[in-house]
Write a protein that holds these residues in place. Structure first.
Motif, PDB file in Angstrom:
ATOM      1  N   GLN A 182       3.796   1.538   8.937  1.00 46.26           N
ATOM      2  CA  GLN A 182       3.905   2.398   7.769  1.00 46.26           C
ATOM      3  C   GLN A 182       5.212   3.161   7.854  1.00 46.26           C
ATOM      4  O   GLN A 182       5.574   3.678   8.913  1.00 46.26           O
ATOM      5  CB  GLN A 182       2.748   3.390   7.711  1.00 46.26           C
ATOM      6  N   PHE A 200       0.345   5.640   0.481  1.00 43.65           N
ATOM      7  CA  PHE A 200      -0.599   6.664   0.935  1.00 43.65           C
ATOM      8  C   PHE A 200       0.006   8.051   0.758  1.00 43.65           C
ATOM      9  O   PHE A 200       1.224   8.224   0.810  1.00 43.65           O
ATOM     10  CB  PHE A 200      -0.936   6.479   2.426  1.00 43.65           C
ATOM     11  N   PHE A 245      -4.423   9.974  12.872  1.00 42.66           N
ATOM     12  CA  PHE A 245      -3.458  10.593  13.771  1.00 42.66           C
ATOM     13  C   PHE A 245      -4.134  11.524  14.770  1.00 42.66           C
ATOM     14  O   PHE A 245      -5.147  12.165  14.475  1.00 42.66           O
ATOM     15  CB  PHE A 245      -2.442  11.414  12.976  1.00 42.66           C
ATOM     16  N   GLY A 246      -3.525  11.618  15.941  1.00 38.25           N
ATOM     17  CA  GLY A 246      -3.892  12.659  16.885  1.00 38.25           C
ATOM     18  C   GLY A 246      -3.255  13.974  16.474  1.00 38.25           C
ATOM     19  O   GLY A 246      -2.493  14.037  15.505  1.00 38.25           O
ATOM     20  N   TYR A 277      -4.693  -1.550  16.027  1.00 37.96           N
ATOM     21  CA  TYR A 277      -3.314  -1.265  16.407  1.00 37.96           C
ATOM     22  C   TYR A 277      -3.222   0.198  16.846  1.00 37.96           C
ATOM     23  O   TYR A 277      -3.934   1.068  16.336  1.00 37.96           O
ATOM     24  CB  TYR A 277      -2.361  -1.451  15.224  1.00 37.96           C
ATOM     25  N   SER A 311      -1.219  18.185  12.619  1.00 35.37           N
ATOM     26  CA  SER A 311      -1.229  16.735  12.430  1.00 35.37           C
ATOM     27  C   SER A 311      -1.322  16.370  10.949  1.00 35.37           C
ATOM     28  O   SER A 311      -1.398  17.228  10.082  1.00 35.37           O
ATOM     29  CB  SER A 311      -2.402  16.143  13.201  1.00 35.37           C
ATOM     30  N   TYR A 314      -0.380  11.939   2.481  1.00 35.56           N
ATOM     31  CA  TYR A 314      -0.889  12.731   3.591  1.00 35.56           C
ATOM     32  C   TYR A 314      -0.554  14.203   3.368  1.00 35.56           C
ATOM     33  O   TYR A 314       0.425  14.555   2.710  1.00 35.56           O
ATOM     34  CB  TYR A 314      -0.254  12.303   4.919  1.00 35.56           C
ATOM     35  N   MET A 332      -4.973   2.396  13.955  1.00 33.34           N
ATOM     36  CA  MET A 332      -5.202   1.672  12.707  1.00 33.34           C
ATOM     37  C   MET A 332      -6.167   0.516  12.965  1.00 33.34           C
ATOM     38  O   MET A 332      -5.925  -0.301  13.856  1.00 33.34           O
ATOM     39  CB  MET A 332      -3.895   1.106  12.148  1.00 33.34           C
ATOM     40  N   LEU A 342       8.698   5.499  13.480  1.00 33.96           N
ATOM     41  CA  LEU A 342       7.883   4.737  14.418  1.00 33.96           C
ATOM     42  C   LEU A 342       8.647   4.546  15.720  1.00 33.96           C
ATOM     43  O   LEU A 342       9.797   4.098  15.712  1.00 33.96           O
ATOM     44  CB  LEU A 342       7.525   3.373  13.826  1.00 33.96           C
ATOM     45  N   ARG A 361       4.684   0.314  18.924  1.00 32.56           N
ATOM     46  CA  ARG A 361       3.349  -0.121  18.493  1.00 32.56           C
ATOM     47  C   ARG A 361       2.740  -1.031  19.545  1.00 32.56           C
ATOM     48  O   ARG A 361       3.449  -1.659  20.328  1.00 32.56           O
ATOM     49  CB  ARG A 361       3.433  -0.874  17.164  1.00 32.56           C
ATOM     50  N   GLY A 407      -7.345  -1.518   5.226  1.00 32.37           N
ATOM     51  CA  GLY A 407      -6.499  -0.796   4.285  1.00 32.37           C
ATOM     52  C   GLY A 407      -5.313  -0.134   4.929  1.00 32.37           C
ATOM     53  O   GLY A 407      -4.660   0.686   4.295  1.00 32.37           O
ATOM     54  N   ASN A 408      -5.067  -0.446   6.179  1.00 32.21           N
ATOM     55  CA  ASN A 408      -3.889   0.060   6.882  1.00 32.21           C
ATOM     56  C   ASN A 408      -3.829   1.576   6.948  1.00 32.21           C
ATOM     57  O   ASN A 408      -2.756   2.165   7.002  1.00 32.21           O
ATOM     58  CB  ASN A 408      -2.609  -0.481   6.242  1.00 32.21           C
ATOM     59  N   MET A 409      -4.951   2.233   6.925  1.00 28.44           N
ATOM     60  CA  MET A 409      -4.968   3.684   7.040  1.00 28.44           C
ATOM     61  C   MET A 409      -4.768   4.089   8.494  1.00 28.44           C
ATOM     62  O   MET A 409      -5.316   3.471   9.400  1.00 28.44           O
ATOM     63  CB  MET A 409      -6.295   4.232   6.520  1.00 28.44           C
ATOM     64  N   LEU A 410      -3.980   5.122   8.684  1.00 30.24           N
ATOM     65  CA  LEU A 410      -3.713   5.641  10.021  1.00 30.24           C
ATOM     66  C   LEU A 410      -4.562   6.874  10.290  1.00 30.24           C
ATOM     67  O   LEU A 410      -4.685   7.750   9.436  1.00 30.24           O
ATOM     68  CB  LEU A 410      -2.240   6.016  10.154  1.00 30.24           C
ATOM     69  N   MET A 453       0.841  -1.189   0.000  1.00 38.55           N
ATOM     70  CA  MET A 453       0.000   0.000   0.000  1.00 38.55           C
ATOM     71  C   MET A 453       0.881   1.245   0.000  1.00 38.55           C
ATOM     72  O   MET A 453       1.931   1.271   0.613  1.00 38.55           O
ATOM     73  CB  MET A 453      -0.883   0.042   1.259  1.00 38.55           C
ATOM     74  N   PHE A 494      -0.138   3.251  17.631  1.00 43.43           N
ATOM     75  CA  PHE A 494       1.256   3.583  17.363  1.00 43.43           C
ATOM     76  C   PHE A 494       1.603   4.937  17.980  1.00 43.43           C
ATOM     77  O   PHE A 494       0.742   5.796  18.129  1.00 43.43           O
ATOM     78  CB  PHE A 494       1.512   3.698  15.851  1.00 43.43           C
TER      79      PHE A 494
END
Lengths: 115, 115
Positions: free
Chosen positions: A104, A33, B105-106, B33, A42, A35, B95, B47, B50, B100-103, A31, B35
């Motif tokens: 990621q 992405f 975020f804060g 998940y 953020s 951003y 996540m 990263l 996790r 689709g492994n989209m994150l 995948m 992170f």
């Protein structure tokens, strides 16, 4: 792990023009992405770049404004079209390579300033 | 939809001391998940640690550890023996499984480590 590079690292553009940002991964990934990150803020997901098919856009982002290509498993481009000063931001590419860790990896980002 | 909240926009800590960054999230999912990512002034997202939601044991990575409270939907990061190189923006991210492994975020916490 995956190492991601982005070109250009920064650019200053005139209103009404377009800029294409390139994202290259050093290995095949599942995948990719894109951003957007306003300075000091953020990250917001623009879209998922799908290999061999149209990108999947998040709410508030449209293909005419942010066309995305992903011709293979290691490369993607994001175009910011008909730019306005509101498009000034950092654009980051990320990739997920699969496996159990769901990590990621991110590129260094492209800082875009629109005058 | 998931939301991630970091209630501390900025924090500072003396070198060698311990600091805790807060993160709460809202989801109806049971499996997911979490992170913590670090973004130094160079912009490269890295990263830090996790946590899989199904694991009760808190994750640790050297000087970094988390306090994961699933029922409270809380996921704080503790940095022990803070170093000057820990100065960065820290983002908590969520996540979903098989999404689709989209994150998500804060808003981020800017951490300054003082000598």
């Amino acid at each position: 792990s995956a190492v991601i590079s982005q070109k250009p690292s920064r650019d200053i553009c005139q209103r009404g023009t377009s800029l294409t940002i390139q994202c290259q991964v050093d290995s095949q990934v599942t995948m990719m992405f894109w951003y957007r990150q306003q300075p000091g803020q953020s990250l917001t997901l623009i879209a998922t770049a799908n290999q061999g098919s149209e990108a999947t856009y998040e709410s508030g982002f449209v293909i005419d404004k942010f066309p995305i290509s992903r011709p293979n498993l290691t490369f993607s481009t994001l175009t910011v079209s008909n730019m306005s000063p509101e498009d000034s931001s950092i654009y980051l590419c990320s990739a997920y390579s699969g496996g159990n860790y769901n990590e990621q990896f991110f590129g260094p980002g492209t800082r875009l300033t629109v005058l | 939809a998931q939301t991630v909240t970091q209630s501390q926009p900025e924090m500072s800590v003396q070198e060698a001391e311990t600091v805790t960054l807060s993160c709460t999230y809202d989801t109806s999912e049971n499996n997911y998940y979490l992170f913590w990512y670090k973004q130094p002034p160079s912009r490269q997202m890295i990263l830090v640690i996790r946590q899989e939601a199904y694991k009760q044991q808190n994750a640790t990575e050297n000087r970094f550890s988390v306090n994961f409270q699933k029922a409270a939907k809380s996921f704080s990061l503790k940095i022990s023996d803070s170093q000057l190189g820990d100065t960065a923006m820290y983002f908590c991210a969520f996540m979903r499984y098989h999404a689709g492994n989209m994150l998500t975020f804060g808003g981020g916490t800017r951490l300054m480590v003082k000598p």
